[in-house]
Scaffold this active site. Sequence first.
Site, PDB file in Angstrom:
ATOM      1  N   THR A  97     -39.243  24.643  19.210  1.00  0.00           N
ATOM      2  CA  THR A  97     -38.267  23.712  18.638  1.00  0.00           C
ATOM      3  C   THR A  97     -38.894  22.328  18.654  1.00  0.00           C
ATOM      4  O   THR A  97     -39.195  21.788  19.713  1.00  0.00           O
ATOM      5  CB  THR A  97     -36.955  23.716  19.439  1.00  0.00           C
ATOM      6  OG1 THR A  97     -36.396  25.035  19.410  1.00  0.00           O
ATOM      7  CG2 THR A  97     -35.959  22.741  18.847  1.00  0.00           C
ATOM      8  N   LYS A 172     -32.534  24.649  13.333  1.00  0.00           N
ATOM      9  CA  LYS A 172     -32.461  24.755  14.788  1.00  0.00           C
ATOM     10  C   LYS A 172     -31.701  23.571  15.386  1.00  0.00           C
ATOM     11  O   LYS A 172     -30.994  23.716  16.389  1.00  0.00           O
ATOM     12  CB  LYS A 172     -33.870  24.834  15.389  1.00  0.00           C
ATOM     13  CG  LYS A 172     -33.903  25.002  16.915  1.00  0.00           C
ATOM     14  CD  LYS A 172     -33.185  26.272  17.386  1.00  0.00           C
ATOM     15  CE  LYS A 172     -33.118  26.383  18.902  1.00  0.00           C
ATOM     16  NZ  LYS A 172     -34.402  26.657  19.544  1.00  0.00           N
TER      17      LYS A 172
END
Length: 288
Positions: A97, A172
């Site tokens: 991420t 995300k």
Amino acid sequence: MKQTIGFIGLGVMGRSMANHILQAGYHLNVFTRTKEKADDLLKRGAVWKNTVKELAEESDVIITIIGYPQDVEQIYLGDNGLVQSARPKTILIDMTTSQPSLAKTIYENAKIRDIKALDAPVSGGDIGAKEARLAIMVGGDRAAYEDCLPLFEVMGQNIVYQGEAGSGQHTKMCNQIAIASGMIGVCEAIVYAEKSGLDPETVLKSISTGAAGSWSLSNLAPRMLKEDFEPGFFVKHFIKDMGIALEETNHMQMDAPGLELAHKLYNELAKNGDENKGTQALLKLWKS
């Protein structure tokens, strides 16, 4: 013949993801900063590479799932990094991420060298990784996504192409924003149940399958009740993710009060020494 997959980052989730790839019959090259983390994989047939450069030169597809954007930037764009060292036609997949803008920069630099780059962050924590049930959100060229779909299916179940480079990371951020406020709600519900004299485990049987149901409520609330705060996903990494999301909301001139509150609470938790605990440790703020 199966492709040779290079895998960098064997943390809480990466070890399980790499193991699924190995079990699926792919040739697997691995590199991580702490070699001991690779021991089990090496015993099963994975091949250790001493440097990022060496791994890049001997892999067809390279997956990374590491810590922070600065780590991603160094491994991809630094001297002897993946973009510089990988062969033309290699596919690079960053499952960390990270920042959407960095994903775009990696994509553009890779394209110059005839290398394909995808940003494909995941959700599902340690359980999802172990059970190959991760949600995988992918940005980049659709053709590269389709080429890698069989590989993604080894690691996850909910695999969705989101759009151009950076789209996986933006998706995300949506995921983390939804989780952030939800975790506060889970903690408050548990504490409310306790203070009202209810059995929290019995309460979860009712509310986890109703309108309040969520992954956090089903998977992390039971850990909270057992005071099991070991990491499926680190507090420090969640703080990093929320920081990225807040940067993006600021760029968009968007208010995100729930995200801001969660970021503040998790920073307080980290200051208390719990940065290496799992995100379910947020409950401790109500117990102190």
